[in-house]
Design a protein around this motif. Structure first.
Motif, PDB file in Angstrom:
ATOM      1  N   UNK A  38       0.827  -1.206   0.000  1.00  0.00           N
ATOM      2  CA  UNK A  38       0.000   0.000   0.000  1.00  0.00           C
ATOM      3  C   UNK A  38       0.859   1.254   0.000  1.00  0.00           C
ATOM      4  N   UNK A  39       1.922   1.249   0.795  1.00  0.00           N
ATOM      5  CA  UNK A  39       2.827   2.397   0.864  1.00  0.00           C
ATOM      6  C   UNK A  39       3.526   2.613  -0.477  1.00  0.00           C
ATOM      7  N   UNK A  40       4.020   1.528  -1.057  1.00  0.00           N
ATOM      8  CA  UNK A  40       4.754   1.639  -2.325  1.00  0.00           C
ATOM      9  C   UNK A  40       3.875   2.123  -3.462  1.00  0.00           C
ATOM     10  N   UNK A  41       2.628   1.669  -3.478  1.00  0.00           N
ATOM     11  CA  UNK A  41       1.730   2.022  -4.579  1.00  0.00           C
ATOM     12  C   UNK A  41       0.817   3.196  -4.250  1.00  0.00           C
ATOM     13  N   UNK A  42       0.982   3.754  -3.049  1.00  0.00           N
ATOM     14  CA  UNK A  42       0.237   4.943  -2.642  1.00  0.00           C
ATOM     15  C   UNK A  42      -1.275   4.735  -2.715  1.00  0.00           C
ATOM     16  N   UNK A  43      -1.717   3.620  -2.162  1.00  0.00           N
ATOM     17  CA  UNK A  43      -3.149   3.332  -2.074  1.00  0.00           C
ATOM     18  C   UNK A  43      -3.433   2.833  -0.662  1.00  0.00           C
ATOM     19  N   UNK A  44      -4.700   2.675  -0.338  1.00  0.00           N
ATOM     20  CA  UNK A  44      -5.060   2.104   0.957  1.00  0.00           C
ATOM     21  C   UNK A  44      -4.879   0.588   0.923  1.00  0.00           C
ATOM     22  N   UNK A  45      -5.010  -0.042   2.074  1.00  0.00           N
ATOM     23  CA  UNK A  45      -4.829  -1.487   2.139  1.00  0.00           C
ATOM     24  C   UNK A  45      -6.000  -2.248   1.523  1.00  0.00           C
ATOM     25  N   UNK A  46      -7.158  -1.615   1.390  1.00  0.00           N
ATOM     26  CA  UNK A  46      -8.334  -2.333   0.875  1.00  0.00           C
ATOM     27  C   UNK A  46      -8.126  -2.840  -0.552  1.00  0.00           C
ATOM     28  N   UNK A  47      -7.734  -1.985  -1.528  1.00  0.00           N
ATOM     29  CA  UNK A  47      -7.499  -2.523  -2.877  1.00  0.00           C
ATOM     30  C   UNK A  47      -6.311  -3.477  -2.930  1.00  0.00           C
ATOM     31  N   UNK A  48      -5.319  -3.258  -2.060  1.00  0.00           N
ATOM     32  CA  UNK A  48      -4.178  -4.181  -2.013  1.00  0.00           C
ATOM     33  C   UNK A  48      -4.648  -5.573  -1.586  1.00  0.00           C
ATOM     34  N   UNK A  49      -5.471  -5.614  -0.547  1.00  0.00           N
ATOM     35  CA  UNK A  49      -5.971  -6.908  -0.062  1.00  0.00           C
ATOM     36  C   UNK A  49      -6.793  -7.608  -1.142  1.00  0.00           C
ATOM     37  N   UNK A  50      -7.646  -6.847  -1.837  1.00  0.00           N
ATOM     38  CA  UNK A  50      -8.463  -7.440  -2.888  1.00  0.00           C
ATOM     39  C   UNK A  50      -7.587  -7.990  -4.012  1.00  0.00           C
ATOM     40  N   UNK A  51      -6.575  -7.226  -4.416  1.00  0.00           N
ATOM     41  CA  UNK A  51      -5.669  -7.672  -5.476  1.00  0.00           C
ATOM     42  C   UNK A  51      -4.921  -8.933  -5.054  1.00  0.00           C
ATOM     43  N   UNK A  52      -4.489  -8.973  -3.807  1.00  0.00           N
ATOM     44  CA  UNK A  52      -3.752 -10.139  -3.325  1.00  0.00           C
ATOM     45  C   UNK A  52      -4.632 -11.384  -3.254  1.00  0.00           C
ATOM     46  N   UNK A  53      -5.894 -11.211  -2.903  1.00  0.00           N
ATOM     47  CA  UNK A  53      -6.797 -12.362  -2.898  1.00  0.00           C
ATOM     48  C   UNK A  53      -7.027 -12.882  -4.325  1.00  0.00           C
ATOM     49  N   UNK A  54      -7.070 -11.970  -5.304  1.00  0.00           N
ATOM     50  CA  UNK A  54      -7.173 -12.409  -6.699  1.00  0.00           C
ATOM     51  C   UNK A  54      -5.935 -13.221  -7.091  1.00  0.00           C
ATOM     52  N   UNK A  55      -4.758 -12.723  -6.717  1.00  0.00           N
ATOM     53  CA  UNK A  55      -3.514 -13.413  -7.048  1.00  0.00           C
ATOM     54  C   UNK A  55      -3.403 -14.746  -6.303  1.00  0.00           C
ATOM     55  N   UNK A  56      -3.935 -14.792  -5.072  1.00  0.00           N
ATOM     56  CA  UNK A  56      -3.943 -16.056  -4.330  1.00  0.00           C
ATOM     57  C   UNK A  56      -4.822 -17.076  -5.031  1.00  0.00           C
ATOM     58  N   UNK A  57      -5.982 -16.640  -5.498  1.00  0.00           N
ATOM     59  CA  UNK A  57      -6.901 -17.542  -6.186  1.00  0.00           C
ATOM     60  C   UNK A  57      -6.268 -18.100  -7.463  1.00  0.00           C
ATOM     61  N   UNK A  58      -5.416 -17.308  -8.113  1.00  0.00           N
ATOM     62  CA  UNK A  58      -4.748 -17.761  -9.334  1.00  0.00           C
ATOM     63  C   UNK A  58      -3.472 -18.544  -9.054  1.00  0.00           C
TER      64      UNK A  58
END
Length: 233
Positions: free
Chosen positions: A44-64
């Motif tokens: 989140x810090x590196x991409x300058x976003x909140x943790x919510x979209x980071x968590x969603x993106x990571x769950x997508x990557x986990x599913x794949x």
């Protein structure tokens, strides 16, 4: 006065998609190495976003299957499972051999028309210098063979496994000898298909994929070993 990075604002789905694509590229380009651990806060810090979209993106990557979650210690890029990749390569051979059989059964003019684009790139045009571009064209060559065979479900399954092996397959285009071999073997496959030599085309294709699988494994192991030997800054 700004005291930290600006947090991106926008639709949560759009932010999650941006983070997802960025992380996936980091994994494919080995900026995030197999086995690397990280936290949602770091991303989140590196991409300058909140943790919510980071968590969603990571769950997508986990599913794949690209990352794993450790609920008390963050996330990890999944280590390479070479047996899993080899199973995908074996499935790829089955699908592409069947595609070759179907293409060779078509009238020659129809087959040539379906494959005119890949023939032009691999047998007539000047070679691009960029390895990533060549890797994408290599994927397109094999996906075109399967799609041209006319079975939509075969093409869909083949496209999915192509995505799954992309992370290691693109390494085949980091060495000049492998690029040269790919051009030579693709041309041989096409010539055999155009001449309706089913058995010969299937044999060349099978050897082509098997050698690529073996070479990619060697390159990947060497690359991972070199990465482990790099000094920590």
């Amino acid at each position: 006065m700004q005291t930290g990075p600006q947090r991106s604002k926008g639709r949560p789905e759009a932010l999650a998609e941006r983070v997802y694509q960025a992380l996936k590229n980091d994994i494919f380009d080995f900026r995030l190495m197999p086995g690397d651990r990280f936290s949602e806060s770091e991303i989140a810090e590196r991409m300058a976003v909140s943790r919510t979209p980071v968590r969603q993106a990571l769950f997508w990557l986990e599913r794949e299957g690209y990352v794993e979650v450790y609920f008390r210690s963050g996330w990890q890029v999944r280590p390479f499972d070479f047996e899993y990749f080899e199973e995908l390569y074996d499935l790829r051979i089955v699908l592409e051999r069947e595609a070759i059989r179907r293409l060779c059964a078509l009238p020659q003019k129809d087959c040539a028309a379906l494959l005119v684009g890949v023939k032009q790139f691999w047998m007539e045009e000047a070679r691009p210098d960029d390895g990533k571009t060549l890797s994408l064209h290599d994927e397109a060559f094999h996906m075109t063979l399967v799609a041209a065979a006319g079975n939509g479900e075969m093409a869909r399954i083949h496209a999915e496994l192509t995505e799954k092996i992309r992370i290691i397959r693109r390494l085949d285009f980091t060495r000049d000898d492998r690029v040269e071999a790919t051009y030579h073997e693709h041309a041989r496959i096409l010539r055999a298909v155009f001449q309706q030599q089913t058995g010969e085309a299937q044999r060349i294709l099978t050897d082509h994929i098997a050698i690529s699988k073996s070479e990619v494994r060697k390159i990947t192991l060497h690359m991972l070993q070199q990465a482990r030997l790099q000094p920590i800054e």
